[in-house]
Design an enzyme around this catalytic site. Structure first.
Site, PDB file in Angstrom:
ATOM      1  N   CYS A  77       9.621  -4.008 -12.989  1.00 12.09           N
ATOM      2  CA  CYS A  77      10.748  -4.634 -12.256  1.00 12.09           C
ATOM      3  C   CYS A  77      11.957  -4.901 -13.156  1.00 12.09           C
ATOM      4  CB  CYS A  77      10.300  -5.922 -11.596  1.00 12.09           C
ATOM      5  SG  CYS A  77       8.956  -5.675 -10.430  1.00 12.09           S
ATOM      6  N   ASN A  92      10.505  -6.890  -2.320  1.00 12.39           N
ATOM      7  CA  ASN A  92      10.615  -6.663  -3.764  1.00 12.39           C
ATOM      8  C   ASN A  92      10.587  -5.152  -4.001  1.00 12.39           C
ATOM      9  OD1 ASN A  92      10.121  -6.295  -6.491  1.00 12.39           O
ATOM     10  ND2 ASN A  92       8.703  -8.025  -6.662  1.00 12.39           N
ATOM     11  N   HIS A 117      16.381 -10.406 -10.114  1.00  9.80           N
ATOM     12  CA  HIS A 117      15.355  -9.546  -9.515  1.00  9.80           C
ATOM     13  C   HIS A 117      14.812 -10.209  -8.252  1.00  9.80           C
ATOM     14  CE1 HIS A 117      11.932  -7.170  -8.726  1.00  9.80           C
ATOM     15  NE2 HIS A 117      11.058  -8.043  -9.190  1.00  9.80           N
TER      16      HIS A 117
HETATM   17  O1  UT7 Z   1       8.233  -8.219  -9.263  1.00  8.18           O
HETATM   18  C1  UT7 Z   1       7.548  -8.500 -10.438  1.00  8.18           C
HETATM   19  C2  UT7 Z   1       7.380  -9.924 -10.597  1.00  8.18           C
HETATM   20  N1  UT7 Z   1       6.625 -10.458  -9.477  1.00  8.18           N
HETATM   21  C3  UT7 Z   1       6.829 -11.687  -9.125  1.00  8.18           C
HETATM   22  O2  UT7 Z   1       7.699 -12.331  -9.660  1.00  8.18           O
HETATM   23  C4  UT7 Z   1       5.903 -12.312  -8.109  1.00  8.18           C
HETATM   24  C5  UT7 Z   1       5.614 -13.712  -8.522  1.00  8.18           C
HETATM   25  N2  UT7 Z   1       4.638 -14.398  -7.678  1.00  8.18           N
HETATM   26  C6  UT7 Z   1       4.960 -14.815  -6.432  1.00  8.18           C
HETATM   27  O3  UT7 Z   1       6.039 -14.574  -5.928  1.00  8.18           O
HETATM   28  C7  UT7 Z   1       3.935 -15.636  -5.720  1.00  8.18           C
HETATM   29  O4  UT7 Z   1       2.918 -16.028  -6.614  1.00  8.18           O
HETATM   30  C8  UT7 Z   1       3.286 -14.888  -4.513  1.00  8.18           C
HETATM   31  C9  UT7 Z   1       4.304 -14.744  -3.400  1.00  8.18           C
HETATM   32  C10 UT7 Z   1       2.778 -13.537  -4.946  1.00  8.18           C
HETATM   33  C11 UT7 Z   1       2.128 -15.715  -3.978  1.00  8.18           C
HETATM   34  O5  UT7 Z   1       2.589 -17.012  -3.608  1.00  8.18           O
HETATM   35  P1  UT7 Z   1       1.858 -18.314  -4.153  1.00  8.18           P
HETATM   36  O6  UT7 Z   1       2.539 -19.459  -3.566  1.00  8.18           O
HETATM   37  O7  UT7 Z   1       1.791 -18.229  -5.645  1.00  8.18           O
HETATM   38  O8  UT7 Z   1       0.431 -18.160  -3.499  1.00  8.18           O
HETATM   39  P2  UT7 Z   1      -0.993 -18.110  -4.209  1.00  8.18           P
HETATM   40  O9  UT7 Z   1      -1.212 -16.794  -4.854  1.00  8.18           O
HETATM   41  O10 UT7 Z   1      -1.160 -19.344  -5.038  1.00  8.18           O
HETATM   42  O11 UT7 Z   1      -1.943 -18.218  -2.946  1.00  8.18           O
HETATM   43  C12 UT7 Z   1      -1.950 -19.404  -2.110  1.00  8.18           C
HETATM   44  C13 UT7 Z   1      -2.887 -19.150  -0.953  1.00  8.18           C
HETATM   45  C14 UT7 Z   1      -4.236 -18.601  -1.387  1.00  8.18           C
HETATM   46  O12 UT7 Z   1      -5.229 -19.128  -0.538  1.00  8.18           O
HETATM   47  P3  UT7 Z   1      -6.132 -20.388  -1.019  1.00  8.18           P
HETATM   48  O13 UT7 Z   1      -6.829 -19.920  -2.284  1.00  8.18           O
HETATM   49  O14 UT7 Z   1      -5.169 -21.505  -1.270  1.00  8.18           O
HETATM   50  O15 UT7 Z   1      -7.039 -20.604   0.132  1.00  8.18           O
HETATM   51  C15 UT7 Z   1      -4.117 -17.112  -1.126  1.00  8.18           C
HETATM   52  O16 UT7 Z   1      -5.362 -16.497  -0.894  1.00  8.18           O
HETATM   53  O17 UT7 Z   1      -2.327 -18.169  -0.084  1.00  8.18           O
HETATM   54  C16 UT7 Z   1      -3.274 -17.118   0.119  1.00  8.18           C
HETATM   55  N3  UT7 Z   1      -2.538 -15.868   0.319  1.00  8.18           N
HETATM   56  C17 UT7 Z   1      -2.087 -15.484   1.514  1.00  8.18           C
HETATM   57  N4  UT7 Z   1      -2.187 -16.034   2.742  1.00  8.18           N
HETATM   58  C18 UT7 Z   1      -1.609 -15.399   3.766  1.00  8.18           C
HETATM   59  C19 UT7 Z   1      -2.173 -14.966  -0.606  1.00  8.18           C
HETATM   60  N5  UT7 Z   1      -1.476 -13.961  -0.016  1.00  8.18           N
HETATM   61  C20 UT7 Z   1      -1.420 -14.268   1.315  1.00  8.18           C
HETATM   62  C21 UT7 Z   1      -0.848 -13.643   2.415  1.00  8.18           C
HETATM   63  N6  UT7 Z   1      -0.959 -14.222   3.621  1.00  8.18           N
HETATM   64  N7  UT7 Z   1      -0.158 -12.475   2.328  1.00  8.18           N
END
Ligand code: UT7
Length: 336
Positions: free
Chosen positions: A112, A287, A257
């Site tokens: 990215c 993204n 980004h």
């Molecule tokens: O481009 C290169 C750089 N990339 C980035 O900068 C991405 C950086 N990361 C992010 O933007 C975020 O971490 C994400 C958008 C990828 C994820 O958001 P988050 O707030 O960090 O969520 P998380 O991974 O902590 O997951 C929270 C919950 C989990 O469930 P539990 O364990 O709390 O029950 C996940 O399993 O959300 C769940 N989850 C989803 N639920 C519904 C993860 N993906 C999804 C989904 N739909 N698509």
């Protein structure tokens, strides 16, 4: 003529097919509400099967050349995570299809951060005198490497391409790239990875077992990536502000980004910059990795958020992990 790299034109292309959050919710355990509130994304564009990164890059490149009013460059740098083939690079074919035969052309892999890395690389070629005009393209078809059963990645990424022409000019001209900052931390390489298909896990051959099918897909540990993205983009942005002699307050627009609107706001907060300076178009395109910054720039210009004379700060973070930032005063150039 001096060795400054000056932005002379910008062009973009996204494939026509729009994939909404609701459409993804039909096949994945996710919802429009989760995707919008956790990322800010409402839709993304995905290329139809048979359309590759090179096809998107050619369209964006053609438009950037038209915007710059030129049909010649000395170098094509294509930033991509999703080349048409593992070998050869995609850039030479893109150059040939653009009617730029025999020019230097190579791919740049910084995930990215690729577009910002490519800007610095092109500026270096201009400063060294090995090129006087460079086509810099960021192009991706992430839809080709996403695991359709993985809700943590499939809802995030989109396909698209953006390109600029850089020409040799004067450092005090609008459009001159004023400062760069690049960095990496390979100890974190597992945070964003496609494990299979390279020399560590070669594709299946006659004698050796190949990678598990899942290893051919893109994998990301979202939460730590989020944390590192904020820290690194803020520090890299500050380094570029210092080198350019700008204050955070003097930045007209921050074109970061487009991974997550929460990351962009957190970076603005750390820099002490008002959140309304942050350009956001990830709601429409998701993204798009190496294509994200030129797509966001084009959005900002066409929506009237960036005007000639505005101080613009670009910053990215991606797999590797890598990061980078650039500063320029927006020039009076067309966007196609
Ligand atoms: O481009 C290169 C750089 N990339 C980035 O900068 C991405 C950086 N990361 C992010 O933007 C975020 O971490 C994400 C958008 C990828 C994820 O958001 P988050 O707030 O960090 O969520 P998380 O991974 O902590 O997951 C929270 C919950 C989990 O469930 P539990 O364990 O709390 O029950 C996940 O399993 O959300 C769940 N989850 C989803 N639920 C519904 C993860 N993906 C999804 C989904 N739909 N698509």
């Amino acid at each position: 003529m001096s060795g400054a790299a000056v932005l002379a034109g910008l062009g973009t292309f996204v494939p026509p097919r729009v994939v909404t959050n609701d459409e993804l919710s039909l096949t994945l355990d996710t919802s429009d509400e989760w995707i919008r509130t956790r990322t800010g994304i409402t839709q993304r564009h995905w290329a139809d099967p048979g359309t590759a990164t090179g096809d998107l890059a050619v369209e964006a490149g053609r438009r950037a050349l038209a915007a710059a009013g030129t049909d010649t460059v000395d170098l094509v740098v294509l930033a991509t995570t999703t080349p048409d083939h593992p070998c050869p690079a995609t850039a030479p074919e893109v150059a040939a299809r653009l009617g730029l035969p025999h020019v230097a052309a190579f791919d740049l892999a910084a995930v990215c951060s690729g577009f910002v890395y490519a800007l610095a690389t092109a500026a270096g070629a201009i400063a060294a005198g090995t090129a006087t005009r460079v086509l810099v393209i960021g192009a991706e078809t992430y839809s080709s490497i996403l695991d359709p059963e993985d809700r943590t990645t499939s809802v995030i990424f989109g396909d698209g391409a953006g390109a600029v022409v850089l020409r040799a000019g004067e450092p005090d001209e609008p459009g001159a790239l004023l400062a760069h900052d690049l960095g990496s931390d390979g100890s974190l390489k597992d945070l964003i990875i496609v494990p299979g298909g390279g020399s560590r896990q070669p594709p299946a051959g006659a004698e050796k077992p190949g990678p598990r099918p899942a290893d051919s897909y893109f994998q990301m540990q979202g939460r730590p990536v989020f944390r590192h993205a904020v820290t690194r983009m803020a520090a890299s942005s500050q380094a570029v502000l210092d080198r350019a002699g700008w204050s955070a307050d003097s930045v007209g627009r921050f074109v970061g980004h487009q991974a997550n609107v929460r990351i962009l706001h957190a970076v603005a907060d750390q820099l002490g910059m008002a959140r309304d300076r942050v350009v956001v178009n990830l709601d429409r395109v998701g993204n798009t990795s190496a294509a994200s910054i030129p797509l966001a720039l084009a959005h900002a210009v066409t929506e009237g958020l960036v005007a000639p004379g505005d101080q613009v700060l670009l910053s990215a973070f991606g797999g590797g992990v890598t990061w980078g930032s650039t500063a320029l005063v927006w020039p009076d150039v067309p966007v196609h």
